[in-house]
Design an enzyme around this catalytic site. Structure first.
Site, PDB file in Angstrom:
ATOM      1  N   ASP A  65       0.867  -1.172   0.000  1.00 42.06           N
ATOM      2  CA  ASP A  65       0.000   0.000   0.000  1.00 42.06           C
ATOM      3  C   ASP A  65       0.906   1.223   0.000  1.00 42.06           C
ATOM      4  O   ASP A  65       1.569   1.520   1.005  1.00 42.06           O
ATOM      5  CB  ASP A  65      -0.891  -0.023   1.241  1.00 42.06           C
ATOM      6  CG  ASP A  65      -1.787   1.204   1.360  1.00 42.06           C
ATOM      7  OD1 ASP A  65      -1.725   2.091   0.480  1.00 42.06           O
ATOM      8  OD2 ASP A  65      -2.545   1.274   2.357  1.00 42.06           O
ATOM      9  N   VAL A  66       0.951   1.938  -1.115  1.00 44.85           N
ATOM     10  CA  VAL A  66       1.883   3.060  -1.226  1.00 44.85           C
ATOM     11  C   VAL A  66       1.479   4.250  -0.383  1.00 44.85           C
ATOM     12  O   VAL A  66       2.234   5.221  -0.275  1.00 44.85           O
ATOM     13  CB  VAL A  66       2.068   3.498  -2.709  1.00 44.85           C
ATOM     14  CG1 VAL A  66       2.652   2.371  -3.544  1.00 44.85           C
ATOM     15  CG2 VAL A  66       0.761   4.010  -3.298  1.00 44.85           C
ATOM     16  N   TYR A 150      -6.641  13.462 -10.627  1.00 47.93           N
ATOM     17  CA  TYR A 150      -5.734  12.673 -11.465  1.00 47.93           C
ATOM     18  C   TYR A 150      -4.807  13.592 -12.258  1.00 47.93           C
ATOM     19  O   TYR A 150      -3.590  13.398 -12.275  1.00 47.93           O
ATOM     20  CB  TYR A 150      -6.534  11.786 -12.406  1.00 47.93           C
ATOM     21  CG  TYR A 150      -5.686  10.888 -13.274  1.00 47.93           C
ATOM     22  CD1 TYR A 150      -5.179   9.701 -12.777  1.00 47.93           C
ATOM     23  CD2 TYR A 150      -5.385  11.245 -14.594  1.00 47.93           C
ATOM     24  CE1 TYR A 150      -4.387   8.874 -13.572  1.00 47.93           C
ATOM     25  CE2 TYR A 150      -4.597  10.429 -15.389  1.00 47.93           C
ATOM     26  CZ  TYR A 150      -4.097   9.250 -14.874  1.00 47.93           C
ATOM     27  OH  TYR A 150      -3.308   8.449 -15.664  1.00 47.93           O
ATOM     28  N   LYS A 154      -0.696  13.895 -11.692  1.00 50.34           N
ATOM     29  CA  LYS A 154       0.264  13.560 -12.737  1.00 50.34           C
ATOM     30  C   LYS A 154       1.121  14.764 -13.104  1.00 50.34           C
ATOM     31  O   LYS A 154       2.305  14.619 -13.445  1.00 50.34           O
ATOM     32  CB  LYS A 154      -0.461  13.001 -13.956  1.00 50.34           C
ATOM     33  CG  LYS A 154      -1.134  11.650 -13.704  1.00 50.34           C
ATOM     34  CD  LYS A 154      -0.139  10.591 -13.234  1.00 50.34           C
ATOM     35  CE  LYS A 154      -0.774   9.221 -13.091  1.00 50.34           C
ATOM     36  NZ  LYS A 154       0.203   8.179 -12.701  1.00 50.34           N
ATOM     37  N   THR A 185      -6.234  -0.129 -21.356  1.00 49.33           N
ATOM     38  CA  THR A 185      -5.969  -0.835 -20.105  1.00 49.33           C
ATOM     39  C   THR A 185      -7.292  -1.101 -19.385  1.00 49.33           C
ATOM     40  O   THR A 185      -8.315  -0.494 -19.708  1.00 49.33           O
ATOM     41  CB  THR A 185      -5.069  -0.001 -19.173  1.00 49.33           C
ATOM     42  OG1 THR A 185      -5.814   1.137 -18.708  1.00 49.33           O
ATOM     43  CG2 THR A 185      -3.808   0.458 -19.878  1.00 49.33           C
TER      44      THR A 185
END
Length: 245
Positions: A65-66, A150, A154, A185
């Site tokens: 878990d980052v 998001y 990024k 993806t």
């Protein structure tokens, strides 16, 4: 430049954070094909169970878990040397990111999680003269209205990459990023069901199509090769020419 410059040294060790699906799994496969020893992480045991490469003799799988600082540091402590760290873990929450708690969750995974991993592995990377490749996004440069967190995360990954490239050059650590465009993806599978949307995106690219995960993986691998030894602080777009048009 010799052909060896475009190969990985014998015994090359790489950790792919978020390496169990989509672009991450393609990166893992690329490094395995190049002869590397790979450790790939997923956020849950279910992600590891779905990893298409499970059982490969040069692949180790682990949950991570980052967003958990102590877990990241404990995981990194298992490496005395590391040739490459690939930060590919990421989430998005379309439309929900306007809620501040969701916004913070996305940043915690996509941006702060990258910083946690980079700092935790710094000593192991320095010991090997290693490198970092962070997975950013085309949306660091071209915003999407339904994904504010998001896009912000990024964009942050891009500037973090550049800052660390300068900060850690004296340690012999190169830090670069890859910014994928529209890649097919599982993360965007639902959106691709809208044929008009799918075709509109494809039409914006120079090649008239969406990309495939393995087309991102090759650029990641190159940035870890001796041929790229003078490349740091760079962001390589793998978007089929979307941003150029």
């Amino acid at each position: 430049m010799s052909s060896e410059s475009f190969q990985l040294p014998s015994g090359f060790r790489v950790a792919v954070i978020g390496g169990t699906g989509g672009i991450g799994a393609a990166i893992v496969r690329e490094f395995l094909d190049l002869g590397a020893h790979v450790t790939a992480t997923g956020a849950t045991g279910d992600e590891l169970a779905r990893c298409p490469l499970a059982g490969h003799d040069r692949l180790t799988l682990a949950t991570l878990d980052v967003t958990d600082e102590s877990a990241v540091r404990a995981f990194a402590a298992g490496f005395d040397r590391l040739d490459a760290l690939i930060n590919a873990a990421g989430i998005l929450r379309r439309d929900a990111e306007f809620d501040i708690q969701v916004f913070q969750q996305v940043l915690d995974v996509n941006l702060t999680g990258v910083m946690r991993c980079c700092t935790a592995f710094r000593e192991a990377l320095a010991a090997a003269g290693g490198c970092i490749v962070n997975i950013a996004s085309m949306n660091a440069f071209a915003a999407l209205p339904r994904l504010p967190a998001y896009c912000a995360s990024k964009g942050g990954v891009v500037m973090l990459t550049r800052a660390l490239a300068h900060a850690w050059a004296a340690d012999g650590i190169r830090v670069n990023a890859v910014a994928p465009g529209y890649i097919e993806t599982p993360l965007n599978a639902e959106g691709r069901k809208d044929r008009a949307h799918y075709d509109r995106i494809a039409g914006r690219t120079a090649f008239g199509r969406w990309g495939q995960p393995e087309e991102v993986a090759g650029t990641v691998a190159y940035l870890c090769m001796p041929a790229a030894r003078y490349v740091t602080g760079s962001v390589a777009a793998v978007d089929g020419g979307f941003l150029a048009g």
